[in-house]
Design a protein around this motif. Structure first.
Motif, PDB file in Angstrom:
ATOM      1  N   GLU A 208       0.822  -1.209   0.000  1.00  0.00           N
ATOM      2  CA  GLU A 208       0.000   0.000   0.000  1.00  0.00           C
ATOM      3  C   GLU A 208       0.856   1.260   0.000  1.00  0.00           C
ATOM      4  O   GLU A 208       0.532   2.249  -0.672  1.00  0.00           O
ATOM      5  CB  GLU A 208      -0.938  -0.010   1.205  1.00  0.00           C
ATOM      6  CG  GLU A 208      -2.085   0.973   1.073  1.00  0.00           C
ATOM      7  CD  GLU A 208      -3.191   0.696   2.071  1.00  0.00           C
ATOM      8  OE1 GLU A 208      -3.644   1.660   2.700  1.00  0.00           O
ATOM      9  OE2 GLU A 208      -3.582  -0.480   2.217  1.00  0.00           O
ATOM     10  N   LYS A 212       0.928   4.178  -3.051  1.00  0.00           N
ATOM     11  CA  LYS A 212       0.775   5.627  -2.903  1.00  0.00           C
ATOM     12  C   LYS A 212       1.927   6.371  -3.560  1.00  0.00           C
ATOM     13  O   LYS A 212       1.723   7.391  -4.236  1.00  0.00           O
ATOM     14  CB  LYS A 212       0.682   5.983  -1.419  1.00  0.00           C
ATOM     15  CG  LYS A 212      -0.601   5.504  -0.753  1.00  0.00           C
ATOM     16  CD  LYS A 212      -0.595   5.769   0.743  1.00  0.00           C
ATOM     17  CE  LYS A 212      -1.869   5.225   1.388  1.00  0.00           C
ATOM     18  NZ  LYS A 212      -1.854   5.374   2.862  1.00  0.00           N
ATOM     19  N   PRO A 227      -3.055  11.513  -5.490  1.00  0.00           N
ATOM     20  CA  PRO A 227      -3.617  11.260  -4.152  1.00  0.00           C
ATOM     21  C   PRO A 227      -4.325  12.468  -3.560  1.00  0.00           C
ATOM     22  O   PRO A 227      -5.203  12.319  -2.694  1.00  0.00           O
ATOM     23  CB  PRO A 227      -2.382  10.873  -3.324  1.00  0.00           C
ATOM     24  CG  PRO A 227      -1.217  11.430  -4.072  1.00  0.00           C
ATOM     25  CD  PRO A 227      -1.588  11.390  -5.514  1.00  0.00           C
ATOM     26  N   THR A 233      -8.540   5.839  -4.397  1.00  0.00           N
ATOM     27  CA  THR A 233      -7.785   5.670  -3.154  1.00  0.00           C
ATOM     28  C   THR A 233      -7.701   4.199  -2.774  1.00  0.00           C
ATOM     29  O   THR A 233      -8.587   3.405  -3.110  1.00  0.00           O
ATOM     30  CB  THR A 233      -8.435   6.450  -1.991  1.00  0.00           C
ATOM     31  OG1 THR A 233      -9.785   5.975  -1.805  1.00  0.00           O
ATOM     32  CG2 THR A 233      -8.463   7.945  -2.274  1.00  0.00           C
TER      33      THR A 233
END
Length: 291
Positions: A208, A212, A227, A233
């Motif tokens: 994760e 990002k 983001p 998301t």
């Protein structure tokens, strides 16, 4: 009472015929080749080109025509959705080659939305809209129309009430709409991607965080990954996508971010426990087989 002779032997009644297909116009801005004669560009060359493009994840349409007869084949992410003949019957490529040996062939690369709508709407009857263009535009936006808008030779492809590709009608033109099953397809694809990302996050520590970082890295090419925009998301392994994100922007963004994330983690897709997901109906259209 005398029987009607037409009803005496129901076994001789003709079998129901497939609904006549509608061969919608394909946007030609990404044509690989257009109206090539197989007399000069033989079928063997066509098949070689197709095989190469399929391995690269072809999304597009092959149109074949000979003396009024035709067949159309549609691919999404390297997977053949199917083939259709002018009679309305499903057809395979080898059958079309034998039946149309001296054909004109056109191969066009398209967006996934266009390819899926072309296939979904191949037998959908057009419905005339009550208002001409552009007065009908507001109604299509309100209903979040998904499908094809036709007005003579003008054909546009819509998703969520927005025009994604094609040519809009001229002012005052009578419009016809063909609604597709894109909302169902969208949810099917998103459910598949949610399962893929959740499984990867459970399996690979740090996935994760890498996702990002990759999102920020790719935001210039795929703005939906930014983001700070919050359109796409991934939190605790759960993918969330805003309703108004177009699929033609979302799918390449997800695929690009996932590919780069796996590369940075030095993970091979084949080693991940995705057996159940691979058997799901939405797997083929994700493009993951090209990784």
């Amino acid at each position: 009472m005398t029987q009607n002779p037409k009803t005496q032997n129901p076994q001789t009644s003709p079998a129901p015929q497939p609904a006549a297909p509608l061969r919608l116009p394909v946007p030609q801005d990404q044509a690989v080749f257009r109206r090539l004669s197989t007399d000069f560009y033989p079928w063997t060359e066509v098949l070689t080109e197709l095989e190469t493009l399929q391995q690269q994840g072809l999304t597009g349409v092959l149109d074949v025509e000979q003396q009024g007869r035709w067949a159309r084949f549609v691919w999404v992410s390297g997977q053949l959705l199917g083939g259709l003949a002018a009679s309305g019957s499903e057809v395979t490529l080898d059958v079309a080659m034998r039946g149309l040996p001296r054909a004109w062939v056109t191969l066009t690369v398209t967006d996934p939305l266009v390819a899926e709508v072309l296939w979904d709407c191949r037998r959908t009857p057009p419905r005339q809209l009550p208002l001409p263009w552009p007065a009908v535009h507001a109604g299509l936006q309100r209903e979040r129309f998904q499908g094809v808008l036709l007005a003579g030779p003008h054909c546009s492809f819509w998703e969520g009430g927005r025009v994604m590709s094609g040519a809009l009608p001229p002012a005052g033109a009578t419009c016809y709409a063909l609604s597709s099953d894109q909302h169902h397809n969208r949810e099917l694809l998103l459910d598949t991607w949610r399962e893929v990302l959740a499984t990867t996050a459970r399996t690979a520590p740090g996935f994760e965080d890498i996702w990002k970082q990759v999102g920020m890295q790719l935001a210039g090419r795929h703005p939906v990954l930014d983001p700070f925009a919050g359109e796409v998301t991934l939190v605790r392994g759960q993918l969330t996508v805003e309703d108004d994100v177009p699929m033609q922007e979302l799918l390449p963004a997800l695929l690009g971010a996932y590919r780069l994330s796996l590369r940075q983690l030095r993970l091979d897709l084949r080693t991940l426990p995705l057996g159940e997901v691979r058997r799901s109906p939405g797997w083929a259209a994700t493009g993951l087989e090209t990784l």
